[in-house]
Design a protein around this motif. Structure first.
Motif, PDB file in Angstrom:
ATOM      1  N   THR A   1       0.871  -1.173   0.000  1.00  7.92           N
ATOM      2  CA  THR A   1       0.000   0.000   0.000  1.00  7.92           C
ATOM      3  C   THR A   1       0.907   1.221   0.000  1.00  7.92           C
ATOM      4  OG1 THR A   1      -0.093  -0.018   2.411  1.00  7.92           O
ATOM      5  CG2 THR A   1      -1.874  -1.144   1.229  1.00  7.92           C
ATOM      6  N   ALA A   2       0.451   2.294  -0.650  1.00  5.63           N
ATOM      7  CA  ALA A   2       1.292   3.479  -0.782  1.00  5.63           C
ATOM      8  C   ALA A   2       0.428   4.727  -0.908  1.00  5.63           C
ATOM      9  CB  ALA A   2       2.208   3.345  -1.999  1.00  5.63           C
ATOM     10  N   LYS A   3       1.062   5.858  -0.746  1.00  2.67           N
ATOM     11  CA  LYS A   3       0.381   7.145  -0.885  1.00  2.67           C
ATOM     12  C   LYS A   3       0.903   7.851  -2.131  1.00  2.67           C
ATOM     13  CE  LYS A   3      -0.072  11.649   1.420  1.00  2.67           C
ATOM     14  NZ  LYS A   3       0.400  12.480   2.554  1.00  2.67           N
ATOM     15  N   VAL A   4      -0.008   8.439  -2.905  1.00  2.74           N
ATOM     16  CA  VAL A   4       0.364   9.197  -4.104  1.00  2.74           C
ATOM     17  C   VAL A   4       0.937  10.538  -3.672  1.00  2.74           C
ATOM     18  CG1 VAL A   4      -0.410  10.227  -6.248  1.00  2.74           C
ATOM     19  CG2 VAL A   4      -1.401   8.054  -5.496  1.00  2.74           C
ATOM     20  N   GLU A   5       2.237  10.737  -3.891  1.00  2.00           N
ATOM     21  CA  GLU A   5       2.901  11.982  -3.494  1.00  2.00           C
ATOM     22  C   GLU A   5       2.849  13.047  -4.584  1.00  2.00           C
ATOM     23  OE1 GLU A   5       4.144  12.727  -0.649  1.00  2.00           O
ATOM     24  OE2 GLU A   5       5.006  11.003   0.364  1.00  2.00           O
ATOM     25  N   ALA A   6       2.890  12.607  -5.834  1.00  2.00           N
ATOM     26  CA  ALA A   6       2.898  13.576  -6.935  1.00  2.00           C
ATOM     27  C   ALA A   6       2.371  12.929  -8.199  1.00  2.00           C
ATOM     28  CB  ALA A   6       4.308  14.109  -7.175  1.00  2.00           C
ATOM     29  N   ILE A   7       1.704  13.750  -9.030  1.00  2.00           N
ATOM     30  CA  ILE A   7       1.224  13.328 -10.350  1.00  2.00           C
ATOM     31  C   ILE A   7       1.719  14.354 -11.360  1.00  2.00           C
ATOM     32  CG2 ILE A   7      -0.786  12.854 -11.798  1.00  2.00           C
ATOM     33  CD1 ILE A   7      -2.373  12.339  -9.197  1.00  2.00           C
ATOM     34  N   LEU A   8       2.342  13.869 -12.420  1.00  3.61           N
ATOM     35  CA  LEU A   8       2.779  14.765 -13.482  1.00  3.61           C
ATOM     36  C   LEU A   8       2.153  14.325 -14.794  1.00  3.61           C
ATOM     37  CD1 LEU A   8       5.386  14.401 -11.395  1.00  3.61           C
ATOM     38  CD2 LEU A   8       6.422  15.981 -13.006  1.00  3.61           C
ATOM     39  N   VAL A   9       1.675  15.298 -15.556  1.00  3.35           N
ATOM     40  CA  VAL A   9       1.120  15.060 -16.885  1.00  3.35           C
ATOM     41  C   VAL A   9       1.943  15.880 -17.864  1.00  3.35           C
ATOM     42  CG1 VAL A   9      -0.891  15.207 -18.392  1.00  3.35           C
ATOM     43  CG2 VAL A   9      -1.180  14.647 -15.958  1.00  3.35           C
ATOM     44  N   GLU A  10       2.636  15.204 -18.777  1.00  2.00           N
ATOM     45  CA  GLU A  10       3.544  15.864 -19.719  1.00  2.00           C
ATOM     46  C   GLU A  10       4.556  16.730 -18.978  1.00  2.00           C
ATOM     47  OE1 GLU A  10       1.219  17.882 -22.641  1.00  2.00           O
ATOM     48  OE2 GLU A  10       0.559  16.038 -23.608  1.00  2.00           O
ATOM     49  N   GLY A  11       5.025  16.220 -17.845  1.00  2.00           N
ATOM     50  CA  GLY A  11       6.057  16.894 -17.076  1.00  2.00           C
ATOM     51  C   GLY A  11       5.581  18.003 -16.169  1.00  2.00           C
ATOM     52  N   VAL A  12       4.276  18.276 -16.164  1.00  2.00           N
ATOM     53  CA  VAL A  12       3.726  19.368 -15.342  1.00  2.00           C
ATOM     54  C   VAL A  12       2.977  18.780 -14.163  1.00  2.00           C
ATOM     55  CG1 VAL A  12       2.207  21.380 -15.293  1.00  2.00           C
ATOM     56  CG2 VAL A  12       3.542  20.862 -17.362  1.00  2.00           C
ATOM     57  N   SER A  13       3.265  19.280 -12.978  1.00  2.00           N
ATOM     58  CA  SER A  13       2.625  18.780 -11.763  1.00  2.00           C
ATOM     59  C   SER A  13       1.130  19.063 -11.780  1.00  2.00           C
ATOM     60  CB  SER A  13       3.271  19.434 -10.537  1.00  2.00           C
ATOM     61  OG  SER A  13       2.636  18.994  -9.355  1.00  2.00           O
TER      62      SER A  13
ATOM     63  N   GLN B   1       2.853  10.409 -14.911  1.00  2.00           N
ATOM     64  CA  GLN B   1       4.048  10.031 -14.163  1.00  2.00           C
ATOM     65  C   GLN B   1       3.670  10.162 -12.693  1.00  2.00           C
ATOM     66  OE1 GLN B   1       6.606  13.044 -15.798  1.00  2.00           O
ATOM     67  NE2 GLN B   1       7.540  11.638 -17.250  1.00  2.00           N
ATOM     68  N   ILE B   2       3.868   9.091 -11.932  1.00  3.71           N
ATOM     69  CA  ILE B   2       3.392   9.056 -10.556  1.00  3.71           C
ATOM     70  C   ILE B   2       4.559   8.809  -9.606  1.00  3.71           C
ATOM     71  CG2 ILE B   2       1.832   7.895  -8.931  1.00  3.71           C
ATOM     72  CD1 ILE B   2       0.266   6.913 -11.443  1.00  3.71           C
ATOM     73  N   VAL B   3       4.594   9.586  -8.526  1.00  2.00           N
ATOM     74  CA  VAL B   3       5.567   9.370  -7.459  1.00  2.00           C
ATOM     75  C   VAL B   3       4.805   8.908  -6.219  1.00  2.00           C
ATOM     76  CG1 VAL B   3       7.350  10.390  -5.999  1.00  2.00           C
ATOM     77  CG2 VAL B   3       7.109  11.145  -8.374  1.00  2.00           C
ATOM     78  N   LEU B   4       5.221   7.753  -5.670  1.00  3.26           N
ATOM     79  CA  LEU B   4       4.622   7.205  -4.463  1.00  3.26           C
ATOM     80  C   LEU B   4       5.599   7.356  -3.292  1.00  3.26           C
ATOM     81  CD1 LEU B   4       3.286   3.839  -5.953  1.00  3.26           C
ATOM     82  CD2 LEU B   4       2.018   5.985  -5.712  1.00  3.26           C
ATOM     83  N   ASP B   5       5.057   7.277  -2.059  1.00  2.57           N
ATOM     84  CA  ASP B   5       5.957   7.357  -0.914  1.00  2.57           C
ATOM     85  C   ASP B   5       6.765   6.078  -0.747  1.00  2.57           C
ATOM     86  OD1 ASP B   5       3.807   5.802  -0.110  1.00  2.57           O
ATOM     87  OD2 ASP B   5       3.798   6.569   1.944  1.00  2.57           O
ATOM     88  N   LYS B   6       6.248   4.942  -1.220  1.00  2.63           N
ATOM     89  CA  LYS B   6       6.977   3.682  -1.209  1.00  2.63           C
ATOM     90  C   LYS B   6       6.498   2.833  -2.378  1.00  2.63           C
ATOM     91  CE  LYS B   6       3.840   2.212   2.475  1.00  2.63           C
ATOM     92  NZ  LYS B   6       3.740   1.723   3.857  1.00  2.63           N
TER      93      LYS B   6
END
Length: 880
Positions: A469-481, A492-497
């Motif tokens: 299980t993880a938390k969504v820290e950031a979402i980028l679409v075409e490089g834009v947050s 593009q997705i950044v998770l905490d783990k």
């Protein structure tokens, strides 16, 4: 007049600098590799580059203070090397760094102290610069250090404000200059005067963050980044006229001069430039090869190859005709080994790479000389007196042929070279190369860098957990947050783990899914940017939002395939070392789900027997079921145990060791099978050369073997059906068909020639007498160039004294023209090569050849009648 400080060697300067800051609680760190962690930079080009993640707030520093002597390479001013006092491709940057600890006051005080009290430079010989608006730094220099106001210069943003890019960390600079002529006074000081001043110490006060609108806001943690050029301070302390005559470089120059049988000090300026280039470039080359860079035609490999070739070229210019690079490299290794032991450890690899590249390039130079001879003949045939700049640049750029050498040989043939045209072509190349110009860009990742202050590094759990299980820290679409993204969006997705392995060490990123309440994201790839794992994928269902709690699940089948192939590369390397050469080292790899690729340094092709032995050895180890032993160890201990380092990898103080006892032990962060038996089977698909001295093996293993066999089986069945033979009879059948095809092709060529001769014989009746010669100008239909040439030679033989010009359209959009002239026609000033080349231009082409026989081509068949008409007219006019 200037007062000279006490002489110190380059090694003494380096050690004194590091000890000075170590005594002030700075951790001495080793030089980073010339292959940087930052994927946006080709080579390590500044002392601060290894600390980029710390300056961006993406990584917490282990120490608040650090000091280094960092080896660097810059090639953007390569043409100035040897021509100025201080331009070099290789240099060492002495630096002291503060990560949110001390700031301007302390950095300035220590910079002054080490310059004046430790290195003994008189304050009368020093001038400092500050950013025009930095009153704080100005006040410290004036009030606390005591530098006279006249010797503190305020400079603009271009000179004294450091930026990491359009946005990101930035701040004012303060520089310390050495004044060679303080007796000239303090009025109208111009720090751009290279004959008087040299900047040797730069202090960057990283105190602001610049946003997209250009606004500056103070950083929470202010940083210090300084750089003292070792070669520049050595020039000052050793009282020599330029960096090249310091003890860091001059012994290399002396070695090259001895090989050439000349004396540096009594040589002319051109010879000195060549010796300086050799002295500088060989340092770059030695350290690049020591850091596992191999010569090639792309990226870092191209930089290395270019530097080696420049060394060889300048050796040729000073009279060295044979191979010599390994001799000057030995001097460079001896000079560097106390500070950089890896150059001596890698001595054999360095010399082997140099010998191979030099030998190949000398052959290339020989080809360039032959091409120049042809160009000279063509120029003379055209009655011209100058070699074009374009031709001279082709010789330089493609064959590494120096302009000076082209000019010298041209002069011997009473010709000149269009130097202005050459320089114009050179400028075009410079403009083309600007896109690849080396810069320090700390903000390429844009949005991720902005987010770095607000999110933590990704925790990787994938060695032991296939899902989490993880938390969504950031979402980028075409490089834009973005705060959220809907179904159908590439994200593009950044998770905490995460359990997903990110592309690294040659192994591609995992595939799988990220899912949650009504949300499904198919993950297609994973890459690591600094300390963040970026999951590339497409939202298949639902709306994903920052802060969502999700489940991250890898595709276990893909992971198993990657694990099998990655472990197989380790076994493959061990087998190569055992069967071929223990000195073999990795030069690159790819571990994917369907195959593996392993590049290695080897000067020759493997024999079929060796390939078979390697394959059998790997399969033997697989069958023996060796269990994996995975440990995290201090780097020094891992190396002491004999662990093999993987090409291009960067290692921290602690490393992950993958050990299959008595078989293979490597430093590796990739995923692997727990037992070699899990691989199942290993099959080599191909072994081939990919670059000079680099071989490549492609193979499959594990589940991918079935895919490979199914494809092979399908192809074999298809061929058996087509040829109506059994699979085991296919080789004989194909050999028989090849033989039949070769026989048919020979018969066809014979028929073509016979047809062309038959057509041409009828032209004898059209021969026209002009003066005491005969001419035949005609078009033959559908005749290939070789047959056309045979026909022209036959006709000339039959008419004797005369000229034959034949044209044909062998295929759509192509024109072929042949001219055959007798010696009597040549004596009247007509050369077949020059003649046919000019005629072919009418058809949008060109060509040339010998005075008696030449061929040309064109692209416009509609113009062939006009071209032949022009040929006939010119022949009649010349021979009448």
């Amino acid at each position: 007049m200037s007062s000279n400080p006490q002489y110190l060697s380059g090694n003494e300067i380096r050690n004194i600098f590091l000890d000075f800051f170590a005594q002030r609680n700075h951790q001495i760190l080793p030089s980073a590799s010339l292959v940087p962690e930052d994927p946006t930079v080709l080579l390590t080009i500044a002392g601060m580059l290894p600390f980029k993640p710390i300056f961006l707030g993406q990584r917490t520093p282990e120490f608040k203070r650090a000091t280094t002597s960092q080896k660097c390479i810059r090639t953007n001013d390569i043409e100035n090397v040897g021509r100025t006092k201080r331009h070099q491709t290789f240099f060492e940057m002495l630096g002291n760094f503060s990560f949110g600890d001390y700031f301007k006051e302390q950095a300035i005080a220590w910079g002054w102290e080490i310059s004046t009290q430790v290195f003994g430079i008189s304050p009368q010989n020093l001038v400092v610069s500050v950013f025009k608006d930095d009153d704080e730094a100005f006040g410290i220099w004036r009030d606390q250090i005591g530098v006279p106001i006249a010797r503190i210069k305020r400079l603009g943003e271009d000179d004294n404000f450091w930026v990491s890019g359009p946005t990101g960390p930035c701040g004012p600079c303060s520089e310390i200059y050495y004044d060679f002529h303080p007796e000239r006074g303090d009025e109208n000081i111009d720090l751009e005067d290279d004959s008087r001043f040299i900047e040797f110490y730069n202090l960057v006060f990283m105190q602001y963050n610049r946003d997209a609108s250009g606004n500056l806001t103070p950083l929470q943690n202010k940083n210090i980044d300084t750089g003292m050029g070792l070669e520049r301070i050595a020039q000052i302390l050793q009282n020599v006229p330029n960096n090249y005559e310091t003890d860091l470089i001059f012994p290399i120059i002396q070695t090259a001069a001895e090989i050439a049988g000349i004396d540096y000090h009594s040589s002319d300026e051109k010879t000195k430039v060549s010796l300086k280039v050799i002295g500088d470039h060989i340092r770059s080359v030695v350290h690049m090869i020591a850091d596992e860079i191999r010569a090639s035609n792309v990226g870092r490999g191209y930089v290395l190859r270019r530097l080696i070739r420049r060394v060889v070229r300048h050796g040729r210019l000073i009279g060295i005709s044979g191979e010599f690079t390994t001799q000057v490299a030995e001097t460079a290794i001896a000079l560097s080994e106390s500070a950089y032991p890896n150059v001596r450890q890698r001595e054999a690899a360095i010399k082997a790479e140099l010998q191979r590249e030099e030998s190949n390039f000398l052959r290339t130079l020989d080809r360039g000389e032959k091409l120049l001879e042809e160009i000279i003949q063509e120029v003379k045939q055209r009655g011209e007196t100058s070699i074009s700049g374009e031709s001279a640049f082709t010789l330089y750029d493609t064959y590494g042929f120096p302009l000076e050498l082209t000019q010298e040989i041209a002069e011997e043939n009473n010709l000149t070279v269009d130097e202005a045209g050459f320089n114009a072509e050179m400028q075009k190349q410079v403009e083309r190369a600007k896109a690849a110009h080396e810069t320090i860009d700390l903000t390429v990742q844009g949005s991720l860098d902005k987010l770095a202050e607000h999110i933590h590094a990704t925790e990787f759990l994938g060695y032991t957990q296939p899902a989490t299980t993880a938390k969504v820290e950031a979402i980028l679409v075409e490089g834009v947050s973005q705060e959220e993204a809907e179904a159908g969006t590439q994200v593009q997705i950044v998770l905490d783990k995460t359990p997903f392995y990110a592309e690294s060490g040659g192994q591609i990123g995992d595939r799988g899914y990220i899912s949650g309440d009504g949300i499904v994201v198919r993950v297609e790839d994973v890459k690591k940017e600094s300390d963040f794992f970026v999951h590339f994928g497409r939202i298949e269902r639902g709306t994903l939002r920052v802060g969502d709690h999700v489940t991250a699940q890898i595709d276990p089948a893909c992971r198993r395939r990657a694990q099998a192939n990655h472990t197989a590369t380790h076994l493959l390397q061990a087998a190569l070392k055992k069967i071929v050469d223990d000195g073999i080292s990795q030069a690159g790899s790819l571990v994917s789900f369907d195959r593996l690729r392993f590049d290695f340094n080897c000067p020759r092709a493997l024999t079929a027997e060796e390939v078979q032995q390697i394959e059998e050895q790997v399969n033997t180890w697989i069958a023996e079921a060796h269990a994996a032993k995975v440990e995290v160890l201090p780097l020094a201990e891992a190396k002491a145990r004999g662990a093999v380092a993987m090409f291009g990898e960067k290692y921290g103080e602690e490393v992950r060791v993958i050990d299959f006892p008595s078989v293979s032990m490597e430093l590796c962060g990739g995923t692997h099978v727990s037992n070699t038996a899990e691989i199942g089977v290993f099959k080599i698909i191909s072994e081939a050369g990919v670059a000079s001295g680099v071989r490549r093996i492609e193979a499959v293993s594990g589940p991918a073997i079935l895919d490979y066999l199914n494809l092979r089986d399908k192809v074999v069945k298809d061929l058996s059906d087509r040829f109506k033979v059994k699979p085991e009879e296919l080789p004989d059948r194909i050999t028989s068909l090849q033989s039949e095809l070769r026989t048919s092709q020979k018969e066809l060529e014979t028929l073509k020639v016979q047809l062309a001769i038959a057509k041409s014989d009828s032209l004898l009746q059209t021969a026209e007498t002009v003066g005491d010669s005969k001419i035949i100008v005609a078009q033959l239909e559908d005749v290939d160039p070789e047959s056309l040439k045979t026909a022209a030679e036959r006709l000339l033989q039959k008419i004797g004294n005369g000229a034959v010009v034949l044209g044909s359209v062998p295929e759509a959009g192509k024109v072929s023209i042949v001219a055959a002239f007798s010696s009597e026609v040549n004596k009247k000033g007509l050369q077949a090569g020059k003649f046919v080349g000019a005629i072919a231009k009418i058809c949008g082409g060109g060509g040339g050849g010998r005075p008696n026989l030449a061929q040309a081509g064109g692209r416009d068949p509609s113009k062939l009648p006009e071209a032949l008409g022009q040929a006939e007219s010119e022949l009649k006019s010349a021979l009448a």
